[in-house]
Design an enzyme around this catalytic site. Structure first.
Site, PDB file in Angstrom:
ATOM      1  N   ASP A 130      -1.649  -3.217   0.865  1.00 32.99           N
ATOM      2  CA  ASP A 130      -2.302  -2.174   1.656  1.00 32.99           C
ATOM      3  C   ASP A 130      -3.778  -2.135   1.304  1.00 32.99           C
ATOM      4  OD1 ASP A 130      -1.970  -1.109  -0.900  1.00 32.99           O
ATOM      5  OD2 ASP A 130      -0.471   0.352  -0.291  1.00 32.99           O
ATOM      6  N   GLU A 157       4.224   5.473   5.229  1.00 34.48           N
ATOM      7  CA  GLU A 157       4.460   6.894   5.016  1.00 34.48           C
ATOM      8  C   GLU A 157       5.777   7.329   5.665  1.00 34.48           C
ATOM      9  OE1 GLU A 157       2.749   8.329   2.888  1.00 34.48           O
ATOM     10  OE2 GLU A 157       0.640   8.608   3.387  1.00 34.48           O
ATOM     11  N   HIS A 172       6.927   6.734  -0.115  1.00 32.69           N
ATOM     12  CA  HIS A 172       6.292   5.601   0.572  1.00 32.69           C
ATOM     13  C   HIS A 172       6.324   4.347  -0.301  1.00 32.69           C
ATOM     14  CE1 HIS A 172       1.983   6.793  -0.954  1.00 32.69           C
ATOM     15  NE2 HIS A 172       2.339   5.701  -1.598  1.00 32.69           N
ATOM     16  N   ASN A 198       6.230  10.751  -2.092  1.00 39.63           N
ATOM     17  CA  ASN A 198       6.910  11.106  -0.832  1.00 39.63           C
ATOM     18  C   ASN A 198       7.826   9.973  -0.355  1.00 39.63           C
ATOM     19  OD1 ASN A 198       5.086   9.239   0.027  1.00 39.63           O
ATOM     20  ND2 ASN A 198       4.035  10.552   1.510  1.00 39.63           N
TER      21      ASN A 198
HETATM   22  C1  GLP Z   1      -0.319   4.474  -3.671  1.00 36.62           C
HETATM   23  C2  GLP Z   1      -0.266   3.019  -3.137  1.00 36.62           C
HETATM   24  C3  GLP Z   1       1.034   2.362  -3.450  1.00 36.62           C
HETATM   25  C4  GLP Z   1       1.412   2.753  -4.871  1.00 36.62           C
HETATM   26  C5  GLP Z   1       1.862   4.187  -4.867  1.00 36.62           C
HETATM   27  C6  GLP Z   1       2.262   4.745  -6.223  1.00 36.62           C
HETATM   28  O1  GLP Z   1      -0.682   5.399  -2.704  1.00 36.62           O
HETATM   29  N1  GLP Z   1      -0.558   2.823  -1.763  1.00 36.62           N
HETATM   30  O2  GLP Z   1       0.915   0.967  -3.272  1.00 36.62           O
HETATM   31  O3  GLP Z   1       2.450   1.936  -5.301  1.00 36.62           O
HETATM   32  O4  GLP Z   1       0.906   4.996  -4.215  1.00 36.62           O
HETATM   33  O5  GLP Z   1       1.146   4.959  -7.049  1.00 36.62           O
HETATM   34  P1  GLP Z   1       1.252   5.308  -8.584  1.00 36.62           P
HETATM   35  O6  GLP Z   1       1.733   4.083  -9.284  1.00 36.62           O
HETATM   36  O7  GLP Z   1      -0.167   5.659  -9.010  1.00 36.62           O
HETATM   37  O8  GLP Z   1       2.199   6.440  -8.716  1.00 36.62           O
END
Ligand code: GLP
Length: 244
Positions: A71, A147, A142, A140
Protein backbone atom coordinates in the site's frame (compact mmCIF):
# COMPACT_ATOMS: atom_id res chain seq x y z
CA UNK A 1 -17.15 -20.31 1.40
CA UNK A 2 -14.27 -22.39 2.71
CA UNK A 3 -13.33 -22.01 6.36
CA UNK A 4 -9.78 -23.24 6.72
CA UNK A 5 -7.97 -22.93 10.02
CA UNK A 6 -4.76 -21.00 9.52
CA UNK A 7 -1.58 -22.39 11.01
CA UNK A 8 -1.04 -20.41 14.23
CA UNK A 9 2.38 -19.89 15.75
CA UNK A 10 2.04 -18.43 19.23
CA UNK A 11 5.06 -16.69 20.72
CA UNK A 12 5.84 -14.78 23.88
CA UNK A 13 5.90 -11.02 23.45
CA UNK A 14 9.05 -9.12 22.52
CA UNK A 15 12.23 -11.03 21.76
CA UNK A 16 10.54 -14.42 21.28
CA UNK A 17 8.13 -12.98 18.68
CA UNK A 18 10.99 -11.32 16.81
CA UNK A 19 13.14 -14.47 16.83
CA UNK A 20 10.42 -16.88 15.77
CA UNK A 21 8.92 -14.58 13.16
CA UNK A 22 12.30 -13.69 11.61
CA UNK A 23 13.46 -17.26 11.28
CA UNK A 24 10.07 -18.37 9.90
CA UNK A 25 10.11 -15.56 7.35
CA UNK A 26 13.68 -16.19 6.26
CA UNK A 27 12.94 -19.88 5.76
CA UNK A 28 9.80 -19.07 3.73
CA UNK A 29 11.58 -16.47 1.56
CA UNK A 30 14.51 -18.83 0.95
CA UNK A 31 12.25 -21.68 -0.07
CA UNK A 32 11.38 -19.85 -3.33
CA UNK A 33 13.80 -18.92 -6.16
CA UNK A 34 13.68 -15.15 -6.94
CA UNK A 35 10.64 -14.70 -4.72
CA UNK A 36 8.14 -11.87 -5.13
CA UNK A 37 7.58 -10.73 -1.55
CA UNK A 38 5.26 -8.14 0.00
CA UNK A 39 6.35 -6.76 3.36
CA UNK A 40 4.33 -4.50 5.68
CA UNK A 41 5.06 -1.13 7.18
CA UNK A 42 3.64 -0.36 10.63
CA UNK A 43 5.17 -0.91 14.05
CA UNK A 44 4.57 -4.67 14.29
CA UNK A 45 7.44 -5.77 12.00
CA UNK A 46 10.09 -3.26 13.08
CA UNK A 47 11.92 -5.67 15.43
CA UNK A 48 11.93 -8.29 12.71
CA UNK A 49 13.54 -5.88 10.24
CA UNK A 50 16.25 -5.06 12.82
CA UNK A 51 16.86 -8.78 13.21
CA UNK A 52 17.12 -9.18 9.42
CA UNK A 53 19.68 -6.37 9.35
CA UNK A 54 21.78 -7.80 12.18
CA UNK A 55 21.53 -11.56 11.53
CA UNK A 56 20.79 -11.99 7.86
CA UNK A 57 22.28 -8.88 6.25
CA UNK A 58 24.72 -10.62 3.95
CA UNK A 59 22.40 -13.39 2.94
CA UNK A 60 22.28 -14.01 -0.80
CA UNK A 61 18.48 -14.20 -0.62
CA UNK A 62 18.16 -10.39 -0.74
CA UNK A 63 19.91 -10.15 -4.11
CA UNK A 64 17.25 -12.30 -5.75
CA UNK A 65 14.18 -11.08 -3.90
CA UNK A 66 11.68 -8.79 -5.62
CA UNK A 67 9.79 -6.60 -3.19
CA UNK A 68 6.24 -5.38 -3.86
CA UNK A 69 4.53 -2.69 -1.79
CA UNK A 70 1.23 -3.56 -0.12
CA UNK A 71 0.00 0.00 0.00
CA UNK A 72 1.03 3.65 -0.22
CA UNK A 73 -0.29 7.05 0.75
CA UNK A 74 -1.43 9.27 -2.12
CA UNK A 75 -0.14 12.80 -2.67
CA UNK A 76 3.23 12.81 -0.90
CA UNK A 77 6.47 13.94 -2.57
CA UNK A 78 9.19 11.45 -3.39
CA UNK A 79 11.46 12.32 -0.45
CA UNK A 80 8.71 12.46 2.20
CA UNK A 81 9.56 10.36 5.27
CA UNK A 82 5.92 9.22 5.49
CA UNK A 83 5.95 7.46 2.14
CA UNK A 84 5.75 3.74 2.93
CA UNK A 85 8.39 3.02 0.27
CA UNK A 86 10.78 5.32 2.16
CA UNK A 87 9.80 3.80 5.50
CA UNK A 88 10.39 0.21 4.39
CA UNK A 89 13.60 1.40 2.68
CA UNK A 90 15.15 2.93 5.78
CA UNK A 91 13.87 0.22 8.19
CA UNK A 92 14.60 -2.80 6.05
CA UNK A 93 15.38 -2.90 2.33
CA UNK A 94 18.27 -0.41 2.25
CA UNK A 95 20.18 -2.36 4.96
CA UNK A 96 19.72 -5.60 3.11
CA UNK A 97 20.81 -4.23 -0.25
CA UNK A 98 17.55 -4.93 -2.12
CA UNK A 99 18.14 -3.06 -5.40
CA UNK A 100 15.77 -0.22 -6.35
CA UNK A 101 15.12 -2.05 -9.62
CA UNK A 102 13.78 -4.97 -7.60
CA UNK A 103 11.25 -2.84 -5.69
CA UNK A 104 7.73 -2.49 -7.09
CA UNK A 105 6.20 0.59 -5.49
CA UNK A 106 3.35 3.02 -6.10
CA UNK A 107 4.00 6.53 -7.42
CA UNK A 108 2.32 8.63 -4.75
CA UNK A 109 2.23 11.65 -7.07
CA UNK A 110 1.06 9.86 -10.23
CA UNK A 111 -1.03 12.44 -12.12
CA UNK A 112 -3.67 9.85 -13.00
CA UNK A 113 -4.34 7.39 -10.15
CA UNK A 114 -6.40 5.13 -12.44
CA UNK A 115 -3.38 4.64 -14.73
CA UNK A 116 -1.16 4.02 -11.71
CA UNK A 117 -3.54 1.30 -10.50
CA UNK A 118 -3.49 -0.22 -13.99
CA UNK A 119 0.32 -0.10 -14.08
CA UNK A 120 0.56 -2.05 -10.80
CA UNK A 121 -2.13 -4.55 -11.86
CA UNK A 122 -0.19 -5.16 -15.09
CA UNK A 123 3.03 -5.75 -13.16
CA UNK A 124 1.23 -8.25 -10.93
CA UNK A 125 -0.27 -9.98 -13.98
CA UNK A 126 3.19 -10.23 -15.54
CA UNK A 127 5.29 -11.06 -12.47
CA UNK A 128 2.77 -12.51 -10.03
CA UNK A 129 1.23 -14.11 -8.23
CA UNK A 130 3.01 -12.88 -5.13
CA UNK A 131 4.99 -15.73 -3.55
CA UNK A 132 4.93 -14.51 0.04
CA UNK A 133 2.77 -11.72 1.45
CA UNK A 134 3.68 -10.69 4.98
CA UNK A 135 0.83 -8.66 6.44
CA UNK A 136 0.11 -6.61 9.53
CA UNK A 137 -3.39 -6.28 10.97
CA UNK A 138 -5.21 -2.98 11.45
CA UNK A 139 -7.28 -2.59 14.62
CA UNK A 140 -10.38 -2.47 12.39
CA UNK A 141 -9.39 -5.71 10.65
CA UNK A 142 -7.78 -4.16 7.59
CA UNK A 143 -4.95 -5.86 5.73
CA UNK A 144 -2.74 -3.65 3.55
CA UNK A 145 -5.22 -0.74 3.27
CA UNK A 146 -8.31 -2.86 2.54
CA UNK A 147 -10.67 -1.14 4.90
CA UNK A 148 -13.89 -2.69 6.26
CA UNK A 149 -16.40 -3.10 3.42
CA UNK A 150 -13.69 -3.90 0.83
CA UNK A 151 -14.86 -6.49 -1.65
CA UNK A 152 -13.31 -9.93 -1.31
CA UNK A 153 -12.87 -9.74 -5.13
CA UNK A 154 -10.96 -6.45 -5.08
CA UNK A 155 -7.79 -5.78 -7.05
CA UNK A 156 -5.39 -2.86 -6.70
CA UNK A 157 -7.20 0.42 -6.23
CA UNK A 158 -7.47 3.81 -4.57
CA UNK A 159 -9.11 3.79 -1.15
CA UNK A 160 -10.38 6.47 1.23
CA UNK A 161 -8.80 5.83 4.60
CA UNK A 162 -11.21 5.36 7.51
CA UNK A 163 -11.12 7.65 10.54
CA UNK A 164 -9.92 4.75 12.70
CA UNK A 165 -7.04 3.95 10.37
CA UNK A 166 -6.03 7.61 10.08
CA UNK A 167 -6.12 7.94 13.87
CA UNK A 168 -3.83 4.94 14.35
CA UNK A 169 -1.52 6.12 11.56
CA UNK A 170 -1.35 9.54 13.29
CA UNK A 171 0.81 7.88 15.94
CA UNK A 172 3.52 7.27 13.34
CA UNK A 173 3.63 10.87 12.14
CA UNK A 174 2.73 12.99 15.16
CA UNK A 175 -0.77 14.14 14.30
CA UNK A 176 -3.88 13.47 12.28
CA UNK A 177 -3.20 16.40 9.97
CA UNK A 178 -0.02 14.61 8.82
CA UNK A 179 -1.95 11.53 7.64
CA UNK A 180 -3.15 11.57 4.02
CA UNK A 181 -6.82 10.81 3.39
CA UNK A 182 -6.32 8.44 0.46
CA UNK A 183 -4.02 5.55 -0.36
CA UNK A 184 -3.30 2.89 -2.94
CA UNK A 185 -3.70 -0.68 -1.79
CA UNK A 186 -3.31 -4.13 -3.27
CA UNK A 187 -6.75 -5.74 -3.25
CA UNK A 188 -8.03 -8.68 -1.25
CA UNK A 189 -8.22 -10.93 -4.33
CA UNK A 190 -4.58 -10.15 -5.16
CA UNK A 191 -3.58 -10.93 -1.59
CA UNK A 192 -5.44 -14.23 -1.41
CA UNK A 193 -3.94 -15.29 -4.76
CA UNK A 194 -0.59 -15.21 -2.94
CA UNK A 195 1.06 -18.58 -2.52
CA UNK A 196 1.85 -18.13 1.19
CA UNK A 197 0.40 -15.43 3.46
CA UNK A 198 1.97 -14.68 6.83
CA UNK A 199 -0.02 -12.44 9.18
CA UNK A 200 1.93 -10.80 12.02
CA UNK A 201 0.01 -9.64 15.08
CA UNK A 202 1.28 -8.35 18.41
CA UNK A 203 -0.14 -6.69 21.49
CA UNK A 204 -3.21 -6.83 23.70
CA UNK A 205 -4.80 -3.99 21.70
CA UNK A 206 -5.14 -6.43 18.76
CA UNK A 207 -6.68 -9.27 20.83
CA UNK A 208 -10.32 -8.39 20.07
CA UNK A 209 -9.83 -7.97 16.35
CA UNK A 210 -7.62 -11.05 16.06
CA UNK A 211 -10.32 -13.07 17.81
CA UNK A 212 -12.89 -11.82 15.28
CA UNK A 213 -10.54 -12.58 12.38
CA UNK A 214 -9.91 -16.14 13.57
CA UNK A 215 -13.28 -17.07 15.06
CA UNK A 216 -15.97 -14.60 13.99
CA UNK A 217 -17.99 -14.58 10.78
CA UNK A 218 -16.13 -14.44 7.46
CA UNK A 219 -17.31 -11.04 6.29
CA UNK A 220 -16.20 -8.04 4.24
CA UNK A 221 -16.76 -5.99 7.44
CA UNK A 222 -13.62 -7.70 8.82
CA UNK A 223 -11.37 -7.77 5.74
CA UNK A 224 -8.74 -10.06 7.30
CA UNK A 225 -11.40 -12.75 7.84
CA UNK A 226 -10.89 -13.51 4.12
CA UNK A 227 -7.68 -15.24 5.17
CA UNK A 228 -9.79 -18.17 6.39
CA UNK A 229 -11.04 -18.79 2.85
CA UNK A 230 -7.60 -19.88 1.62
CA UNK A 231 -5.45 -22.75 2.89
CA UNK A 232 -1.99 -21.24 2.80
CA UNK A 233 -2.00 -18.84 5.75
CA UNK A 234 0.27 -18.70 8.78
CA UNK A 235 -0.53 -16.39 11.69
CA UNK A 236 2.40 -15.51 13.92
CA UNK A 237 1.11 -13.74 17.01
CA UNK A 238 2.31 -13.06 20.54
CA UNK A 239 0.42 -14.24 23.60
CA UNK A 240 -1.17 -10.83 24.42
CA UNK A 241 -2.68 -10.73 20.92
CA UNK A 242 -3.89 -14.33 21.27
CA UNK A 243 -5.21 -13.99 24.80
CA UNK A 244 -8.79 -14.55 23.67
C1 GLP B 1 -1.29 0.28 8.65
C2 GLP B 1 -0.81 -0.33 7.30
C3 GLP B 1 -0.80 -1.81 7.34
C4 GLP B 1 -0.25 -2.24 8.69
C5 GLP B 1 -1.31 -1.98 9.73
C6 GLP B 1 -0.92 -2.33 11.16
O1 GLP B 1 -2.31 1.20 8.50
N1 GLP B 1 -1.47 0.10 6.13
O2 GLP B 1 -0.04 -2.31 6.26
O3 GLP B 1 0.05 -3.59 8.66
O4 GLP B 1 -1.79 -0.65 9.62
O5 GLP B 1 0.01 -1.42 11.69
P1 GLP B 1 0.78 -1.64 13.04
O6 GLP B 1 1.75 -2.75 12.83
O7 GLP B 1 1.50 -0.33 13.32
O8 GLP B 1 -0.23 -1.98 14.07
Amino acid sequence: MNDFSPQIIQTEEGHDFVQQASSFLIKAIKSVASPLVALPTGSTPLGIYKEFASQYKNDAVWQDMRYIALDEYIGLPRDDERLFQNWIGRECLDFLGVEQDNRITFDSLAPDPASEVQRINEIIAAQGPIDIAVLGLGTNGHIAFNEPGSSFDSATRVIDLSDETRASNAEYWGGLDRVPTQAYTLGLKTLTDTKHIILLVTGAHKADILDKVLSGPITEDIPASILRTVPNVTVIADSPALKK
